[in-house]
Design an enzyme around this catalytic site. Structure first.
Site, mmCIF file in Angstrom:
data_model
loop_
_atom_site.group_PDB
_atom_site.id
_atom_site.type_symbol
_atom_site.label_atom_id
_atom_site.label_comp_id
_atom_site.label_asym_id
_atom_site.label_seq_id
_atom_site.Cartn_x
_atom_site.Cartn_y
_atom_site.Cartn_z
ATOM 1 N N GLU A 122 -5.114 1.850 2.667
ATOM 2 C CA GLU A 122 -5.033 0.674 3.539
ATOM 3 C C GLU A 122 -5.287 1.056 4.989
ATOM 4 O O GLU A 122 -5.972 0.341 5.726
ATOM 5 C CB GLU A 122 -3.645 0.031 3.420
ATOM 6 C CG GLU A 122 -3.518 -1.326 4.117
ATOM 7 C CD GLU A 122 -2.970 -1.244 5.539
ATOM 8 O OE1 GLU A 122 -2.888 -2.283 6.207
ATOM 9 O OE2 GLU A 122 -2.634 -0.119 5.995
ATOM 10 N N GLU B 42 4.119 -5.916 3.702
ATOM 11 C CA GLU B 42 3.683 -4.992 4.740
ATOM 12 C C GLU B 42 4.810 -4.792 5.746
ATOM 13 O O GLU B 42 5.845 -5.444 5.676
ATOM 14 C CB GLU B 42 2.428 -5.591 5.420
ATOM 15 C CG GLU B 42 1.767 -4.780 6.485
ATOM 16 C CD GLU B 42 1.291 -3.406 6.048
ATOM 17 O OE1 GLU B 42 2.167 -2.576 5.750
ATOM 18 O OE2 GLU B 42 0.074 -3.136 6.059
ATOM 19 N N HIS C 57 0.817 -1.218 0.000
ATOM 20 C CA HIS C 57 0.000 0.000 0.000
ATOM 21 C C HIS C 57 0.849 1.265 0.000
ATOM 22 O O HIS C 57 1.920 1.327 0.601
ATOM 23 C CB HIS C 57 -1.005 -0.006 1.161
ATOM 24 C CG HIS C 57 -0.424 0.082 2.540
ATOM 25 N ND1 HIS C 57 -0.151 1.280 3.165
ATOM 26 C CD2 HIS C 57 -0.103 -0.873 3.445
ATOM 27 C CE1 HIS C 57 0.316 1.061 4.384
ATOM 28 N NE2 HIS C 57 0.356 -0.237 4.579
#
Length: 345
Positions: A202, A225, A66
């Site tokens: 996100e 992530e 993201h």
């Protein structure tokens, strides 16, 4: 500075809270346009890039990171010219007071609160609620402040970007580091066709990944992530979640997702094949874009590979350069395994 770190610095120092990812998206598009087979921008603003490989995949794979970061948004301007705000994403209010920020792309300010010598004794022991904080840009009154700022303007932390002691210290490592890894991968020759998603929003509900997964219709997904590393003084090892320097983190479950068990084990095999360290996330906590992706349409087999990051969702996070480089190698290997149908080699 290494070429990869120069890109990471550009990404981390760009300003892009949820819903305001334009600057980050422009950097990514400039980097990937010469290498992607096709690029689509979704109505919400996520990037879907397709890269043709040497062979068609046995498993249609989507890799996801993201673009957005946590921050704040201006909600009201007081008569005194102070800016009231709300958080965008999950920020611990303990880290807010006294932090330098930028409103929009150019207005400097500082987060303030009632002076400590005016606090009651019980107030001194507590974090100041966000409703009692404000951003001071130095305006003498509302009229002057409104010449520069309006409600709805984005606010980002100011931050360093430092790579001393084998660490990277910066704002927005969650998840610009993941974006940088995907960009690097997209620039390489691939064995199989793959989709690369750079998602918006996100931090405020997984919105970009939810809509991108619906559009791509993948069979499988790898989510890149950053995750909380609590390997600091005063925290027992069993509660540290993961360790900076221990390699990329593989989750078996978090607050939103039960991860694919075969892919979870495959990630450790991929790390071994790539010759890098890897660790399991030692907590069922948090969440990421996998929470939306794995339940898209009829379901998507999903695995998450995270960077251990101290001080997540604050003005400055910290990752190990070794972990970042290991993540690049692990994700490349794991993606080839999954797209190739789950090789056990």
């Amino acid at each position: 500075m290494m070429t990869g770190l120069k890109l990471l610095k550009r990404l981390c120092t760009a300003r892009g809270i949820s819903g305001f990812e334009d600057e980050v998206r422009d950097i990514i598009l400039k980097e990937i346009e010469p290498y992607a087979t096709s690029i689509e921008i979704t109505p919400l603003g996520s990037i879907i890039a397709f890269k043709k490989g040497a062979n068609p995949p046995r498993t249609k794979l989507m890799l996801n990171a993201h673009m957005d970061e946590v921050g704040m948004i201006v909600t009201y301007i007081t008569d005194e010219g102070l800016l009231k705000f709300s958080n965008v994403g999950g920020i611990d209010r303990h880290v807010l007071c006294g932090k330098p920020v930028t409103v929009g792309n150019r207005i400097p300010g500082v987060i303030g609160a009632k002076p400590i010598h005016l606090l009651e004794e019980e107030e001194k022991e507590k974090a100041v609620p966000v409703k009692d904080l404000y951003i001071d840009i130095g305006a003498k009154d509302r009229e002057e402040a409104e010449q520069y700022v309006l409600p709805g303007d984005a606010v980002t932390f100011n931050s360093i970007f430092d790579t001393s002691h084998g660490m990277v210290k910066s704002r927005a490592l969650d998840d610009r580091a993941g974006c940088a890894v995907l960009i690097d991968m997209l620039k390489n020759n691939l064995e199989y066709d793959m989709y690369f998603v750079f998602a918006v929003q996100e931090e405020t509900g997984l919105n970009g990944s939810r809509t991108a997964a619906f559009a791509v219709e993948p069979d499988a997904a790898i989510v890149l992530e950053s995750t909380t590393a609590a390997d600091v003084a005063g925290v027992d090892r069993e509660n540290q979640v993961c360790n900076v320097g221990g390699g990329p983190v593989i989750s078996f479950m978090d607050r939103h997702t039960i991860y694919d068990r075969e892919y979870y084990r495959m990630a450790f095999r991929a790390a071994k094949k790539a010759g890098v360290k890897c660790q399991a996330k030692r907590a069922v906590a948090g969440g990421n874009d996998a929470g939306a992706i794995h339940v898209s349409r009829s379901g998507v087999r999903t695995v998450a590979v995270s960077l251990p990051c101290r001080y997540l969702h604050s003005a400055v996070g910290m990752i190990a350069l070794e972990d970042y480089q290991s993540m690049q190698k692990l994700v490349f290997e794991l993606a080839e395994m999954i797209a190739g149908g789950g090789s056990n080699d």
